[in-house]
Design a protein around this motif. Structure first.
Motif, PDB file in Angstrom:
ATOM      1  N   TRP A 216      79.153 111.411  28.097  1.00 32.89           N
ATOM      2  CA  TRP A 216      78.351 112.624  27.961  1.00 32.89           C
ATOM      3  C   TRP A 216      79.020 113.809  28.637  1.00 32.89           C
ATOM      4  CZ3 TRP A 216      76.503 114.732  32.480  1.00 32.89           C
ATOM      5  CH2 TRP A 216      76.331 113.878  33.573  1.00 32.89           C
TER       6      TRP A 216
ATOM      7  N   ASN B 241      78.184 107.482  26.576  1.00 29.68           N
ATOM      8  CA  ASN B 241      77.175 107.960  25.642  1.00 29.68           C
ATOM      9  C   ASN B 241      77.898 108.491  24.412  1.00 29.68           C
ATOM     10  OD1 ASN B 241      75.001 109.058  24.285  1.00 29.68           O
ATOM     11  ND2 ASN B 241      74.022 109.772  26.172  1.00 29.68           N
TER      12      ASN B 241
ATOM     13  N   ARG C 252      73.790 109.122  14.283  1.00 28.53           N
ATOM     14  CA  ARG C 252      73.317 108.685  15.597  1.00 28.53           C
ATOM     15  C   ARG C 252      71.858 109.071  15.789  1.00 28.53           C
ATOM     16  NH1 ARG C 252      76.386 104.871  17.548  1.00 28.53           N
ATOM     17  NH2 ARG C 252      75.934 105.432  19.686  1.00 28.53           N
ATOM     18  N   THR C 253      71.111 108.226  16.471  1.00 29.31           N
ATOM     19  CA  THR C 253      69.691 108.499  16.692  1.00 29.31           C
ATOM     20  C   THR C 253      69.366 108.790  18.152  1.00 29.31           C
ATOM     21  OG1 THR C 253      69.241 106.146  16.936  1.00 29.31           O
ATOM     22  CG2 THR C 253      68.954 107.110  14.726  1.00 29.31           C
ATOM     23  N   GLY C 254      70.329 108.658  19.040  1.00 26.81           N
ATOM     24  CA  GLY C 254      70.078 108.917  20.451  1.00 26.81           C
ATOM     25  C   GLY C 254      69.745 110.380  20.700  1.00 26.81           C
ATOM     26  N   VAL C 255      68.909 110.612  21.701  1.00 25.85           N
ATOM     27  CA  VAL C 255      68.463 111.964  22.030  1.00 25.85           C
ATOM     28  C   VAL C 255      69.656 112.866  22.340  1.00 25.85           C
ATOM     29  CG1 VAL C 255      67.142 113.317  23.703  1.00 25.85           C
ATOM     30  CG2 VAL C 255      66.243 111.152  22.853  1.00 25.85           C
TER      31      VAL C 255
ATOM     32  N   SER D 149      72.843 112.500  21.566  1.00 26.13           N
ATOM     33  CA  SER D 149      73.696 112.677  20.384  1.00 26.13           C
ATOM     34  C   SER D 149      73.101 113.706  19.435  1.00 26.13           C
ATOM     35  CB  SER D 149      73.883 111.354  19.650  1.00 26.13           C
ATOM     36  OG  SER D 149      74.550 110.428  20.464  1.00 26.13           O
ATOM     37  N   GLN D 150      71.793 113.662  19.237  1.00 23.23           N
ATOM     38  CA  GLN D 150      71.135 114.632  18.367  1.00 23.23           C
ATOM     39  C   GLN D 150      71.275 116.047  18.919  1.00 23.23           C
ATOM     40  OE1 GLN D 150      69.159 114.045  15.267  1.00 23.23           O
ATOM     41  NE2 GLN D 150      70.667 112.423  15.407  1.00 23.23           N
TER      42      GLN D 150
END
Length: 192
Positions: free
Chosen positions: A19, A80, A135-138, A140-141
């Motif tokens: 990240w 991440n 991607r569905t991670g917070v 990543s979005q």
């Protein structure tokens, strides 16, 4: 030179899955866009002041720093990935870059800076959409959305002399609102 550096900054965070690198990439995009804007002879004006606030203060420094502070406070895991760490995802990313530059060849028939500019802006947009779509991670979005906002800002810089102060102020307001919403979401998501 600077546009190629921008393209590299777009790609590296997709292959290095932390990240911190993603936020550093967003910050570098802001600084490189500021370099482009001010290298092309922007003079002291309200437009230049708004652009300085947008590109340097918000996109390069404040936006990534606010998200960094929240993730650091939450002791977020180091890894991440904003793109799945596999050969298929990386091949899709590289293919989208090639498609973007091919589209630029079609849209801008004369070789030169304008063609490169459209290619880099289009690849920034397509890579942001790839992140959002895969991607569905917070986090990543959020990164995908900020990449798209940077792609729009980069494309807008190509026609900097014909855009209005109102458009720049709108872009700045949208970016500021996005960062505030993302920060709020990260803080409250940790509280649940």
């Amino acid at each position: 030179g600077v546009l190629i550096a921008f393209e590299i900054v777009l790609l590296l965070p997709l292959f290095i899955g932390t990240w911190r690198i993603s936020l550093l990439g967003l910050s570098c995009q802001g600084f490189l866009m500021a370099w482009i804007a001010f290298h092309h002879g922007l003079h002291l004006s309200l437009d230049a002041a708004v652009q300085l606030v947008d590109l340097v203060v918000l996109r390069a420094i404040a936006g990534p720093a606010l998200l960094y502070a929240v993730l650091l406070r939450q002791n977020a895991p180091r890894r991440n990935d904003v793109l799945a760490p596999n050969l298929l995802s990386w091949a899709m990313a590289l293919a989208l870059v090639l498609v973007a530059f091919r589209v630029a060849d079609v849209l801008v028939t004369t070789e030169g800076d304008a063609q490169t500019w459209v290619g880099v802006a289009a690849s920034a947009l397509l890579l942001g959409l790839l992140v959002l779509g895969t991607r569905t991670g917070v986090f990543s979005q959020m990164v995908g959305a900020l990449r798209i906002e940077n792609a729009i800002a980069l494309f807008e810089l190509a026609d900097a002399h014909h855009s209005s102060v109102g458009v720049r102020m709108g872009q700045t307001a949208v970016y500021l609102a996005s960062i505030a919403l993302f920060r709020w979401y990260l803080v409250h998501l940790a509280g649940e």
